[in-house]
Design a protein around this motif. Structure first.
Motif, PDB file in Angstrom:
ATOM      1  N   ASP B   8     -11.690  -2.961  42.827  1.00  0.00           N
ATOM      2  CA  ASP B   8     -12.694  -2.406  41.972  1.00  0.00           C
ATOM      3  C   ASP B   8     -12.277  -1.229  41.278  1.00  0.00           C
ATOM      4  N   ASP B   9     -13.168  -0.535  40.341  1.00  0.00           N
ATOM      5  CA  ASP B   9     -12.722   0.589  39.653  1.00  0.00           C
ATOM      6  C   ASP B   9     -13.638   1.885  40.070  1.00  0.00           C
ATOM      7  N   SER B  10     -14.109   1.672  41.261  1.00  0.00           N
ATOM      8  CA  SER B  10     -15.006   3.093  41.636  1.00  0.00           C
ATOM      9  C   SER B  10     -14.668   3.610  42.924  1.00  0.00           C
ATOM     10  N   PRO B  75      -7.278  -2.850  25.460  1.00  0.00           N
ATOM     11  CA  PRO B  75      -7.705  -1.955  24.324  1.00  0.00           C
ATOM     12  C   PRO B  75      -8.740  -1.113  24.776  1.00  0.00           C
ATOM     13  N   ALA B  77     -11.975   1.145  24.822  1.00  0.00           N
ATOM     14  CA  ALA B  77     -13.496   0.765  24.482  1.00  0.00           C
ATOM     15  C   ALA B  77     -13.807   1.796  23.095  1.00  0.00           C
ATOM     16  N   THR B  79     -15.176   4.714  20.902  1.00  0.00           N
ATOM     17  CA  THR B  79     -15.795   5.837  21.363  1.00  0.00           C
ATOM     18  C   THR B  79     -16.795   6.141  20.025  1.00  0.00           C
ATOM     19  N   GLY B  80     -17.652   7.175  20.203  1.00  0.00           N
ATOM     20  CA  GLY B  80     -18.668   7.379  18.918  1.00  0.00           C
ATOM     21  C   GLY B  80     -18.621   8.909  18.852  1.00  0.00           C
ATOM     22  N   LYS B  81     -19.457   9.201  17.726  1.00  0.00           N
ATOM     23  CA  LYS B  81     -19.639  10.578  17.397  1.00  0.00           C
ATOM     24  C   LYS B  81     -21.088  10.852  17.410  1.00  0.00           C
ATOM     25  N   ILE B  82     -21.269  12.273  17.327  1.00  0.00           N
ATOM     26  CA  ILE B  82     -22.544  12.564  17.583  1.00  0.00           C
ATOM     27  C   ILE B  82     -22.815  14.036  17.085  1.00  0.00           C
TER      28      ILE B  82
END
Lengths: 249, 88
Positions: B8-10, B75, B77, B79-82
């Motif tokens: 898992d990844d947690s 690759p 994920a 990302t965003g800008k805010i």
């Protein structure tokens, strides 16, 4: 007077959202206060067994995480060996908390604010893996510099009966980066405020959220100005003290 | 709870508080920190925990008939800008 009223209102706003309170983690029971009213929107207090978090539904992470370290508890924490699991905070309204998937392949670590290594029971250690206690942290920073800073604060804590620590993110600049579908905001800096009542000592540490080995020491007043937080539990007379640095970092 | 590598990844194995962590992920298990294995019972507990985690990694890798020479890196994920919600 107006300034005083504004901060009183912010304090009220924060308290109004609190599901319950846990004054035992702050000096004189006085938790950090939000001086910037924009930060109070969707701010909710979450109590855990040996730390507390003020969570923001705007940044989708903690604004601060407070702990009261005692020498005895830190000694117990050192021997902890267990497998933990990051988990989404179900006490938060849907959409406010970060999801595990937000951090996946984001290039950022899930960076603990109150560290797992300070927790002195299995339950508390497990709780410290709540996503509400995490900010997106540069992996190199988290695993090296920040780990050393956490260890240095623990060493301070082991020399005195008790220590109060607040850890949190700082968001500077006009534009910020986000990760994941929830748009978890990536902090530009991360800070710790450390108050040692026995030594009548208070100071702050600030690091940029990037792969760096450099940390800055700040006074509590400087940190208050940078972070938009106030620390009413720390005596005003100690807030201009500047220490030389941290041993071993 | 046993550490199951790549499951898992947690999950994270903490040894000696968070002096040493083994962070799980389906593609890359990360060992991080400095661990002092003392010649005492506490040292044995830590060494066994580390051994179990590493044994689990070796077990999964050695049993995989289609193990590639080098796993392809995912690759990142997007990302965003805010706009900073706390200023202005």
């Amino acid at each position: 007077m107006r300034k005083y009223l504004a901060s009183a209102l912010v304090a009220l706003a924060t308290q109004a959202f609190a599901s319950n309170s846990c004054p035992q983690f702050s000096p004189q029971g006085k938790a950090p206060v939000l001086a910037n009213p924009r930060m109070a929107v969707k701010a909710r207090l979450l109590c855990y067994s040996d730390f507390e978090v003020l969570h923001s539904g705007i940044t989708h992470g903690p604004l601060w995480s407070a702990e009261h370290l005692t020498r005895a508890h830190l000694a117990a924490a050192k021997t902890e060996v267990r497998t933990n699991r990051f988990f989404e905070e179900i006490r938060l309204p849907y959409g406010e908390g970060a999801r595990l998937s937000d951090y996946r392949r984001s290039g950022y670590d899930r960076g603990h604010m109150s560290p797992a290594g300070d927790r002195w029971s299995d339950k508390a250690m497990a709780e410290s893996f709540s996503m509400a206690n995490m900010v997106p942290q540069n992996p190199t920073n988290n695993r090296r510099l920040w780990a050393h800073i956490e260890e240095a604060v623990r060493r301070v804590g082991l020399t005195v009966p008790d220590t109060y620590v607040v850890t949190g993110p700082i968001f500077k600049g006009a534009q910020l980066k986000t990760i994941g579908k929830t748009c978890v905001i990536v902090p530009t800096q991360i800070f710790k405020v450390v108050y040692v009542p026995r030594k009548r000592l208070a100071f702050a540490v600030v690091v940029n959220n990037m792969p760096t080995n450099r940390y800055d020491i700040a006074t509590v007043h400087e940190l208050e100005a940078q972070s938009g937080l106030r620390f009413p539990g720390i005596p005003e007379s100690l807030k201009d003290t500047r220490i030389g640095g941290l041993n071993g970092v | 709870m046993e550490f199951k590598a790549f499951a898992d990844d947690s999950s994270v194995l903490n040894i000696h508080g968070d002096a040493f962590t083994v962070t799980n992920d389906p593609k890359c298990v990360v060992l991080s920190g400095v661990l002092e294995l003392t010649r005492d019972k506490a040292g044995l507990v830590m060494a066994l925990a580390l051994q179990q985690a590493v044994a689990s990694v070796v077990d999964v890798l050695s049993r995989d008939p289609a193990l590639p020479e080098h796993v392809r890196k995912d690759p990142g994920a997007p990302t965003g800008k805010i706009k900073n919600p706390f200023v202005g």
